[in-house]
Design a protein around this motif. Structure first.
Motif, PDB file in Angstrom:
ATOM      1  N   GLY A 250       0.797  -1.222   0.000  1.00 15.05           N
ATOM      2  CA  GLY A 250       0.000   0.000   0.000  1.00 15.05           C
ATOM      3  C   GLY A 250       0.825   1.264   0.000  1.00 15.05           C
ATOM      4  O   GLY A 250       0.686   2.118  -0.870  1.00 15.05           O
ATOM      5  N   ASP A 251       1.710   1.423   0.955  1.00 12.49           N
ATOM      6  CA  ASP A 251       2.505   2.644   1.064  1.00 12.49           C
ATOM      7  C   ASP A 251       3.485   2.797  -0.086  1.00 12.49           C
ATOM      8  O   ASP A 251       3.811   3.918  -0.488  1.00 12.49           O
ATOM      9  CB  ASP A 251       3.290   2.652   2.382  1.00 12.49           C
ATOM     10  N   ASP A 322      -5.222   1.840  -9.748  1.00 15.39           N
ATOM     11  CA  ASP A 322      -4.581   2.242  -8.495  1.00 15.39           C
ATOM     12  C   ASP A 322      -4.834   1.217  -7.388  1.00 15.39           C
ATOM     13  O   ASP A 322      -5.290   1.543  -6.299  1.00 15.39           O
ATOM     14  CB  ASP A 322      -5.079   3.626  -8.045  1.00 15.39           C
ATOM     15  N   GLY A 325      -3.087   2.007  -4.153  1.00 14.29           N
ATOM     16  CA  GLY A 325      -3.855   2.904  -3.296  1.00 14.29           C
ATOM     17  C   GLY A 325      -4.996   2.189  -2.594  1.00 14.29           C
ATOM     18  O   GLY A 325      -5.293   2.464  -1.427  1.00 14.29           O
ATOM     19  N   ASN A 326      -5.636   1.264  -3.306  1.00 15.65           N
ATOM     20  CA  ASN A 326      -6.709   0.495  -2.683  1.00 15.65           C
ATOM     21  C   ASN A 326      -6.181  -0.369  -1.545  1.00 15.65           C
ATOM     22  O   ASN A 326      -6.816  -0.495  -0.489  1.00 15.65           O
ATOM     23  CB  ASN A 326      -7.408  -0.385  -3.724  1.00 15.65           C
ATOM     24  N   ARG A 328      -3.659   0.332   0.295  1.00 17.68           N
ATOM     25  CA  ARG A 328      -3.371   1.224   1.419  1.00 17.68           C
ATOM     26  C   ARG A 328      -4.653   1.590   2.169  1.00 17.68           C
ATOM     27  O   ARG A 328      -4.707   1.517   3.398  1.00 17.68           O
ATOM     28  CB  ARG A 328      -2.683   2.490   0.912  1.00 17.68           C
ATOM     29  N   ARG A 329      -5.696   1.962   1.408  1.00 16.54           N
ATOM     30  CA  ARG A 329      -6.935   2.421   2.041  1.00 16.54           C
ATOM     31  C   ARG A 329      -7.691   1.271   2.706  1.00 16.54           C
ATOM     32  O   ARG A 329      -8.005   1.322   3.903  1.00 16.54           O
ATOM     33  CB  ARG A 329      -7.823   3.104   0.995  1.00 16.54           C
ATOM     34  N   VAL A 330      -8.002   0.236   1.945  1.00 13.24           N
ATOM     35  CA  VAL A 330      -8.792  -0.875   2.471  1.00 13.24           C
ATOM     36  C   VAL A 330      -7.968  -1.687   3.463  1.00 13.24           C
ATOM     37  O   VAL A 330      -8.488  -2.130   4.503  1.00 13.24           O
ATOM     38  CB  VAL A 330      -9.323  -1.762   1.324  1.00 13.24           C
ATOM     39  N   GLY A 332      -5.600  -0.527   5.403  1.00 10.81           N
ATOM     40  CA  GLY A 332      -5.529   0.230   6.648  1.00 10.81           C
ATOM     41  C   GLY A 332      -6.780   0.070   7.484  1.00 10.81           C
ATOM     42  O   GLY A 332      -6.713  -0.109   8.715  1.00 10.81           O
ATOM     43  N   LEU A 333      -7.938   0.112   6.821  1.00 10.05           N
ATOM     44  CA  LEU A 333      -9.199  -0.103   7.534  1.00 10.05           C
ATOM     45  C   LEU A 333      -9.276  -1.505   8.126  1.00 10.05           C
ATOM     46  O   LEU A 333      -9.708  -1.696   9.268  1.00 10.05           O
ATOM     47  CB  LEU A 333     -10.377   0.123   6.580  1.00 10.05           C
ATOM     48  N   GLY A 355      -0.729  -2.469   4.388  1.00 10.76           N
ATOM     49  CA  GLY A 355      -1.551  -2.685   3.206  1.00 10.76           C
ATOM     50  C   GLY A 355      -2.363  -3.948   3.359  1.00 10.76           C
ATOM     51  O   GLY A 355      -2.943  -4.230   4.421  1.00 10.76           O
ATOM     52  N   VAL A 410     -14.278  -2.435   0.502  1.00 11.90           N
ATOM     53  CA  VAL A 410     -14.493  -2.177   1.929  1.00 11.90           C
ATOM     54  C   VAL A 410     -15.523  -3.151   2.489  1.00 11.90           C
ATOM     55  O   VAL A 410     -15.357  -3.689   3.595  1.00 11.90           O
ATOM     56  CB  VAL A 410     -14.947  -0.714   2.142  1.00 11.90           C
TER      57      VAL A 410
END
Length: 428
Positions: A250-251, A322, A325-326, A328-330, A332-333, A355, A410
């Motif tokens: 992710g990062d 991306d 990026g997904n 990283r976002r998902v 992280g959640l 990630g 998500v």
């Protein structure tokens, strides 16, 4: 049907070819982030064939590319010019961050790491290798010889002399109680001391996040600090990106980039996710290292047109949508949700990762003692909840491994977390 297939499996395949579950399953098809078994049961896949179905099951863009290429030519070997291989090599060389990069394709991560070891030992004229404790680099004769995980190294015989360095596991070992900065300082001092006692090694090979080892990792910056020491001694740095590459953390696109303050590695190896299930591995190295061999070499199955077509389509989809990026976002959640779920579960020592590469280490309640029985029980319980996960770890396989395809939504992350919570509660 499954019992009959299991009997046939046992009759013709090695005893050491491990199968998950007390009642092994046959996966017959998949779509997106889900798979189905031979009995028609549907599962949310949080392991992706050991991080290999990186993008999605039956991704139309990849299946179309494979089908169209199969209708033209599947294979010709590296003795002939191969446009898809050149095109994928160009993309990977540019993405690698290694200056004047050259790319050699193989069929697996094991073979990729073998190739990196061949290059390093030839270039440096040394058969001495530095590796990390708790590491895993493949199942070939040379790869098991540098694997720092007893459960995956069936022989001590090796063509290489291997020395194991501290640092791959943050929360166990003699430096576990130190701060991140002091941990790095201690590991660097250990490396400096080691290099003062031995002939100059060829290379350090290290996974930025240890895969089979249970998704453990050092603090960011450790390998940058190692790199400074290695450069003074002329020792190469090989980043094993078989599991961490292609944006999974992710990062960063590559795991080494969390440690890149002193520049990229001399070599990186890759495999697994790039083909989304097709057999692709490879090595990226700066030209003077890659070109150091003075005898002929080819790769019969490395870089075949059909696998390169899959890799090109998969990489294009990953970048255009991306998925880093997904992750990283998902991811992280998902990590935060899992930490909340496990806060009151005494068997859970730690939820770690980055990630969509997440590990949950299990211990016997009230102790630091590994709990492989609990890990196996949760694996079975998760299956009953419709969730597939993995396991690993250097301490008797006591860590759960969670690595869904990078297109995870998500809603699917929440669904998987709920299933895992029920599985963890079931073992208490």
């Amino acid at each position: 049907m499954t019992d009959e297939l299991l009997g046939r499996h046992k009759a013709v395949l090695p005893d050491w070819l491990a199968l998950y579950y007390a009642d092994p399953m046959e996966i017959t098809h998949g779509e997106g982030r889900h798979v189905w078994d031979a009995e028609g049961n549907k599962y949310l896949d949080f392991f992706g064939g050991i991080l290999t179905t990186m993008t999605a099951h039956a991704l139309p863009e990849v299946t179309k590319a494979v089908s169209e290429q199969a209708g033209r030519i599947i294979h010709s070997s590296t003795l002939y010019l191969n446009r898809p291989m050149v095109e994928l090599a160009e993309r990977i060389a540019q993405l690698s961050g290694i200056p004047d990069a050259r790319v050699f394709f193989t069929t697996s991560g094991t073979e990729a790491n073998d190739t990196a070891l061949l290059l390093a030992t030839t270039y440096r004229q040394s058969n001495q290798i530095l590796a990390m404790r708790n590491s895993y680099h493949g199942r070939s004769f040379s790869a098991v010889g540098i694997t720092g995980n007893r459960g995956w190294s069936p022989t001590s015989l090796s063509p290489l002399q291997t020395l194991y360095v501290h640092g791959g596991v943050r929360t166990r070992g003699p430096y576990a109680d130190l701060s991140d900065a002091d941990f790095i300082t201690a590991c660097v001092a250990d490396l400096e001391d080691l290099l003062g006692h031995v002939r100059p090694p060829a290379a350090l090979i290290a996974e930025p996040i240890q895969g089979v080892g249970g998704f453990t990792s050092p603090p960011d910056g450790l390998y940058a600090a190692f790199r400074e020491v290695l450069q003074r001694h002329g020792v190469l740095w090989i980043a094993d990106e078989v599991q961490t590459g292609w944006g999974r953390t992710g990062d960063n696109f590559w795991g080494w980039q969390a440690h890149g303050q002193n520049g990229p590695p001399d070599m990186l190896t890759f495999a697994k996710g790039i083909g989304n299930g097709m057999s692709i591995g490879g090595v990226v190295a700066r030209a003077e290292v890659m070109n150091c061999l003075d005898s002929n070499s080819i790769s019969t199955f490395g870089g075949t047109q059909i696998t390169m077509a899959a890799g090109l389509a998969n990489l294009a989809y990953l970048v255009e949508h991306d998925l880093q990026g997904n992750a990283r976002r998902v991811g992280g959640l998902l990590i935060e949700r899992l930490r909340a779920i496990t806060a009151q579960v005494p068997e859970v020592k730690e939820v770690r990762g980055r990630g969509l590469m997440i590990g949950i280490e299990l211990v016997k309640p009230g102790t630091e003692e590994a709990n492989p029985e609990a890990a196996s029980a949760v694996l079975e319980a998760a299956r009953r909840e419709g969730l597939l996960i993995g396991k690993g770890g250097g301490h008797n396989t006591s860590a759960l491994r969670i690595a869904p395809p990078l297109s995870l939504t998500v809603a699917e992350a929440e669904e998987g977390a709920d299933a895992l919570e029920r599985a963890l509660r079931s073992i208490q």
